[in-house]
Design a protein around this motif. Structure first.
Motif, PDB file in Angstrom:
ATOM      1  N   MET A   1       0.829  -1.222   0.000  1.00 55.60           N
ATOM      2  CA  MET A   1       0.000   0.000   0.000  1.00 55.60           C
ATOM      3  C   MET A   1       0.857   1.264   0.000  1.00 55.60           C
ATOM      4  SD  MET A   1      -3.062  -0.943   2.629  1.00 55.60           S
ATOM      5  CE  MET A   1      -3.615   0.759   2.809  1.00 55.60           C
ATOM      6  N   ALA A   2       2.106   1.137   0.468  1.00 56.97           N
ATOM      7  CA  ALA A   2       2.982   2.313   0.529  1.00 56.97           C
ATOM      8  C   ALA A   2       3.466   2.729  -0.859  1.00 56.97           C
ATOM      9  CB  ALA A   2       4.182   2.004   1.430  1.00 56.97           C
ATOM     10  N   TYR A   3       3.344   1.843  -1.848  1.00 59.36           N
ATOM     11  CA  TYR A   3       3.846   2.146  -3.196  1.00 59.36           C
ATOM     12  C   TYR A   3       2.745   2.742  -4.074  1.00 59.36           C
ATOM     13  CZ  TYR A   3       7.878  -0.570  -1.768  1.00 59.36           C
ATOM     14  OH  TYR A   3       8.979  -1.019  -1.098  1.00 59.36           O
ATOM     15  N   ASP A   4       3.156   3.572  -5.038  1.00 59.16           N
ATOM     16  CA  ASP A   4       2.156   4.256  -5.868  1.00 59.16           C
ATOM     17  C   ASP A   4       2.043   3.658  -7.276  1.00 59.16           C
ATOM     18  OD1 ASP A   4       4.531   5.023  -6.964  1.00 59.16           O
ATOM     19  OD2 ASP A   4       4.163   7.177  -6.914  1.00 59.16           O
ATOM     20  N   TRP A   5       2.466   2.382  -7.424  1.00 61.16           N
ATOM     21  CA  TRP A   5       2.467   1.762  -8.756  1.00 61.16           C
ATOM     22  C   TRP A   5       1.136   1.921  -9.491  1.00 61.16           C
ATOM     23  CZ3 TRP A   5       3.981  -2.962  -5.504  1.00 61.16           C
ATOM     24  CH2 TRP A   5       5.336  -2.904  -5.170  1.00 61.16           C
ATOM     25  N   TRP A   6       0.046   1.649  -8.763  1.00 58.86           N
ATOM     26  CA  TRP A   6      -1.270   1.661  -9.413  1.00 58.86           C
ATOM     27  C   TRP A   6      -2.208   2.679  -8.768  1.00 58.86           C
ATOM     28  CZ3 TRP A   6      -0.207  -4.065  -8.875  1.00 58.86           C
ATOM     29  CH2 TRP A   6       0.490  -4.526 -10.007  1.00 58.86           C
ATOM     30  N   ASP A   7      -1.654   3.831  -8.423  1.00 62.67           N
ATOM     31  CA  ASP A   7      -2.489   4.906  -7.866  1.00 62.67           C
ATOM     32  C   ASP A   7      -3.367   5.481  -8.976  1.00 62.67           C
ATOM     33  OD1 ASP A   7      -1.588   4.670  -5.333  1.00 62.67           O
ATOM     34  OD2 ASP A   7      -0.797   6.712  -5.161  1.00 62.67           O
ATOM     35  N   CYS A   8      -4.492   6.090  -8.589  1.00 61.46           N
ATOM     36  CA  CYS A   8      -5.420   6.661  -9.577  1.00 61.46           C
ATOM     37  C   CYS A   8      -4.767   7.757 -10.411  1.00 61.46           C
ATOM     38  CB  CYS A   8      -6.658   7.215  -8.870  1.00 61.46           C
ATOM     39  SG  CYS A   8      -7.675   5.927  -8.128  1.00 61.46           S
TER      40      CYS A   8
ATOM     41  N   LEU B   1      -3.546   4.306 -16.288  1.00 58.70           N
ATOM     42  CA  LEU B   1      -3.775   2.861 -16.157  1.00 58.70           C
ATOM     43  C   LEU B   1      -4.861   2.403 -17.122  1.00 58.70           C
ATOM     44  CD1 LEU B   1      -4.093   2.749 -12.228  1.00 58.70           C
ATOM     45  CD2 LEU B   1      -2.064   2.144 -13.537  1.00 58.70           C
ATOM     46  N   PRO B   2      -4.919   1.091 -17.421  1.00 64.94           N
ATOM     47  CA  PRO B   2      -6.033   0.587 -18.226  1.00 64.94           C
ATOM     48  C   PRO B   2      -7.351   0.699 -17.449  1.00 64.94           C
ATOM     49  CG  PRO B   2      -4.533  -1.204 -17.607  1.00 64.94           C
ATOM     50  CD  PRO B   2      -3.921   0.065 -17.123  1.00 64.94           C
ATOM     51  N   TYR B   3      -8.469   0.701 -18.162  1.00 69.11           N
ATOM     52  CA  TYR B   3      -9.780   0.897 -17.540  1.00 69.11           C
ATOM     53  C   TYR B   3     -10.040  -0.121 -16.420  1.00 69.11           C
ATOM     54  CZ  TYR B   3     -14.799   1.622 -17.004  1.00 69.11           C
ATOM     55  OH  TYR B   3     -16.034   1.890 -16.486  1.00 69.11           O
ATOM     56  N   PHE B   4      -9.651  -1.377 -16.676  1.00 71.57           N
ATOM     57  CA  PHE B   4      -9.889  -2.431 -15.685  1.00 71.57           C
ATOM     58  C   PHE B   4      -9.230  -2.085 -14.345  1.00 71.57           C
ATOM     59  CE2 PHE B   4      -8.226  -6.197 -13.485  1.00 71.57           C
ATOM     60  CZ  PHE B   4      -9.429  -6.800 -13.136  1.00 71.57           C
ATOM     61  N   MET B   5      -8.008  -1.520 -14.426  1.00 73.85           N
ATOM     62  CA  MET B   5      -7.289  -1.188 -13.184  1.00 73.85           C
ATOM     63  C   MET B   5      -7.971  -0.026 -12.452  1.00 73.85           C
ATOM     64  SD  MET B   5      -5.031  -3.373 -12.701  1.00 73.85           S
ATOM     65  CE  MET B   5      -4.088  -2.652 -11.380  1.00 73.85           C
ATOM     66  N   TYR B   6      -8.480   0.939 -13.238  1.00 69.37           N
ATOM     67  CA  TYR B   6      -9.239   2.036 -12.613  1.00 69.37           C
ATOM     68  C   TYR B   6     -10.459   1.481 -11.883  1.00 69.37           C
ATOM     69  CZ  TYR B   6      -6.658   5.794 -14.999  1.00 69.37           C
ATOM     70  OH  TYR B   6      -5.697   6.679 -15.420  1.00 69.37           O
ATOM     71  N   TRP B   7     -11.123   0.518 -12.539  1.00 69.80           N
ATOM     72  CA  TRP B   7     -12.320  -0.085 -11.948  1.00 69.80           C
ATOM     73  C   TRP B   7     -11.949  -0.869 -10.686  1.00 69.80           C
ATOM     74  CZ3 TRP B   7     -13.307  -5.393 -11.372  1.00 69.80           C
ATOM     75  CH2 TRP B   7     -14.574  -5.704 -10.877  1.00 69.80           C
ATOM     76  N   ALA B   8     -10.883  -1.678 -10.783  1.00 73.06           N
ATOM     77  CA  ALA B   8     -10.468  -2.515  -9.642  1.00 73.06           C
ATOM     78  C   ALA B   8     -10.018  -1.662  -8.455  1.00 73.06           C
ATOM     79  CB  ALA B   8      -9.344  -3.457 -10.065  1.00 73.06           C
ATOM     80  N   ALA B   9      -9.404  -0.518  -8.746  1.00 70.53           N
ATOM     81  CA  ALA B   9      -8.936   0.346  -7.656  1.00 70.53           C
ATOM     82  C   ALA B   9     -10.029   1.317  -7.191  1.00 70.53           C
ATOM     83  CB  ALA B   9      -7.701   1.125  -8.106  1.00 70.53           C
ATOM     84  N   GLY B  10     -11.116   1.401  -7.950  1.00 71.80           N
ATOM     85  CA  GLY B  10     -12.217   2.297  -7.576  1.00 71.80           C
ATOM     86  C   GLY B  10     -11.940   3.751  -7.901  1.00 71.80           C
ATOM     87  N   CYS B  11     -11.172   4.003  -8.978  1.00 71.41           N
ATOM     88  CA  CYS B  11     -10.857   5.389  -9.377  1.00 71.41           C
ATOM     89  C   CYS B  11     -12.064   5.953 -10.132  1.00 71.41           C
ATOM     90  CB  CYS B  11      -9.608   5.415 -10.258  1.00 71.41           C
ATOM     91  SG  CYS B  11      -8.208   4.604  -9.515  1.00 71.41           S
TER      92      CYS B  11
ATOM     93  N   GLU C   1     -11.521   8.956 -12.668  1.00 73.65           N
ATOM     94  CA  GLU C   1     -10.719   8.536 -13.826  1.00 73.65           C
ATOM     95  C   GLU C   1     -11.548   7.637 -14.751  1.00 73.65           C
ATOM     96  OE1 GLU C   1      -9.738   8.657 -10.742  1.00 73.65           O
ATOM     97  OE2 GLU C   1      -8.089  10.100 -10.847  1.00 73.65           O
ATOM     98  N   MET C   2     -12.433   6.822 -14.135  1.00 74.33           N
ATOM     99  CA  MET C   2     -13.304   5.953 -14.949  1.00 74.33           C
ATOM    100  C   MET C   2     -14.257   6.814 -15.781  1.00 74.33           C
ATOM    101  SD  MET C   2     -14.180   2.987 -12.196  1.00 74.33           S
ATOM    102  CE  MET C   2     -15.608   2.304 -12.986  1.00 74.33           C
ATOM    103  N   ALA C   3     -14.792   7.873 -15.137  1.00 72.52           N
ATOM    104  CA  ALA C   3     -15.722   8.771 -15.849  1.00 72.52           C
ATOM    105  C   ALA C   3     -15.007   9.466 -17.001  1.00 72.52           C
ATOM    106  CB  ALA C   3     -16.279   9.800 -14.865  1.00 72.52           C
ATOM    107  N   ALA C   4     -13.764   9.913 -16.750  1.00 76.97           N
ATOM    108  CA  ALA C   4     -12.989  10.585 -17.800  1.00 76.97           C
ATOM    109  C   ALA C   4     -12.678   9.621 -18.939  1.00 76.97           C
ATOM    110  CB  ALA C   4     -11.697  11.133 -17.196  1.00 76.97           C
ATOM    111  N   PHE C   5     -12.444   8.379 -18.591  1.00 79.87           N
ATOM    112  CA  PHE C   5     -12.118   7.339 -19.574  1.00 79.87           C
ATOM    113  C   PHE C   5     -13.311   7.102 -20.510  1.00 79.87           C
ATOM    114  CE2 PHE C   5     -10.381   3.452 -21.219  1.00 79.87           C
ATOM    115  CZ  PHE C   5      -9.029   3.489 -20.901  1.00 79.87           C
ATOM    116  N   GLU C   6     -14.520   7.135 -19.900  1.00 81.08           N
ATOM    117  CA  GLU C   6     -15.737   6.821 -20.661  1.00 81.08           C
ATOM    118  C   GLU C   6     -16.129   7.944 -21.630  1.00 81.08           C
ATOM    119  OE1 GLU C   6     -18.242   5.925 -17.391  1.00 81.08           O
ATOM    120  OE2 GLU C   6     -17.444   3.898 -17.175  1.00 81.08           O
TER     121      GLU C   6
END
Lengths: 193, 173
Positions: A163-170, A174-184, A187-192
């Motif tokens: 959790m301390a790392y920012d690899w997959w921060d919003c 990131l790909p859409y799936f990762m935004y969805w999995a992380a609850g961003c 970013e999901m709205a902007a993607f759509e």
């Protein structure tokens, strides 16, 4: 839908001044985090002893019921402190935690470890335990449960540490799936669009 | 004595080059470090709390101590190896970090303590820390006073608590 709800809840928590104060406190946040890590020793340390006995790899000359019953209290004390300190850490940084893929993985692993612990507890509290209580190596179903417990808790530590790392921060691309999995949500709205 | 040269050497080593290049492997090593701490902490706690008669008071203390030994040594090996890997990635930062030196001093003291005094005292723990009527009770002349055993247990807990907390504070400083 769930992402939206979680985001709203986290944003609501974030509006409390005490949440910001805790996050920005010079020492308090560090003390809470230290307490969270140090109580790991008590909770997981006692759980480790129980699991090693149930696996039949250590403490084989001590009845399993003795280990399970007598270490339950110190283990639960550690668990309670760990849960309280964990809740405070979440309260201090609610939005980033909610939108952390590692936090989500940690929660799923915690639920799995909890269900597993409940099943082991049921099996080690039943009268059938008397049949193998003094056996150096318990029955296979008990060993499987203990191995699962050790594996799940190791993964919980790994997810918590990551959790301390920012690899997959919003904030990352990131790909859409990762935004969805992380609850961003944003970013999901902007993607759509 | 100036020890900065050691950190400079570590910082320029191949190990440092590798540890700095992959944050994924670094996170895995951190997990191994914490998991080993759990093993070490759990086993030391069990032994010391047993000597304080807090847990498993009806189990012979020699049985508890004997069972924890190899796990303590195994955990120490993993803690030191993973710790060296972690230190190599931030060697120059650690060279000027007082919490790191506090942790190293505590760790050295803790290792010497468990290998010498703790081990010697627990071998001669008196009947009080054995269950009543146990055949493993040592004769009066061979045993130490209960307060000495309990003092060693409390001292050991304090030393390792200090090591773990100073380690945690390296990250905050």
């Amino acid at each position: 839908m769930l992402n939206e709800l979680l985001f709203r809840f986290a944003s609501w928590l974030d509006t409390f001044q005490s949440s910001t104060d805790l996050h920005e406190a010079l020492y308090m946040y560090s003390w809470v985090e230290s307490a969270h890590v140090l109580t790991l020793m008590l909770f997981l340390g006692m759980l480790l002893v129980i699991d090693l006995r149930l696996l039949g790899v250590a403490f084989k000359n001590i009845p399993a019921s003795k280990i399970v019953e007598r270490l339950d209290k110190p283990m639960m004390i550690g668990f309670i402190v760990m849960v309280i300190s964990g809740a405070l850490l979440f309260y201090a940084i609610p939005v980033r935690s909610t939108q952390s893929i590692w936090f989500r993985i940690k929660v799923v692993l915690l639920i799995a470890a909890g269900v597993n612990a409940f099943l082991i507890r049921k099996m080690t509290r039943s009268s059938a335990m008397k049949a193998w209580d003094n056996d150096p190596v318990p029955p296979k179903r008990i060993r499987v449960g203990a191995a699962l417990s050790l594996g799940l808790w190791t993964l919980v530590i790994g997810a918590g540490r990551s959790m301390a790392y920012d690899w997959w921060d919003c904030t990352k691309e990131l790909p859409y799936f990762m935004y969805w999995a992380a609850g961003c949500v944003n970013e999901m709205a902007a993607f759509e669009q | 004595m100036d020890v900065v040269f050691f950190f400079q050497w570590l910082d320029g080593s191949m190990l440092a080059e590798f540890s700095k290049s992959s944050s994924g492997i670094f996170a895995v090593v951190q997990t191994i470090h914490i998991a080993s701490m759990v093993v070490l902490g759990g086993m030391l706690l069990l032994g010391d709390l047993r000597m304080l008669n807090v847990v498993l008071p009806d189990v012979p203390s020699s049985l508890v101590i004997e069972n924890t030994k190899k796990w303590i040594y195994l955990a120490l090996v993993f803690i030191v190896l993973s710790g060296i890997y972690e230190a190599s990635a931030i060697a120059m930062k650690l060279a000027y970090n007082s919490f790191f030196f506090a942790k190293m001093a505590g760790l050295s003291m803790g290792i010497v303590f468990i290998l010498s005094l703790r081990s010697a005292v627990y071998r001669r723990a008196p009947g009080l820390v054995y269950p009543e009527g146990s055949s493993q009770t040592l004769s009066q002349s061979d045993t130490l006073r209960p307060w000495i055993v309990k003092l060693v247990a409390v001292t050991n807990l304090l030393i390792w608590f200090g090591v773990a907390s100073s380690g945690r504070w390296i990250g905050f400083s």
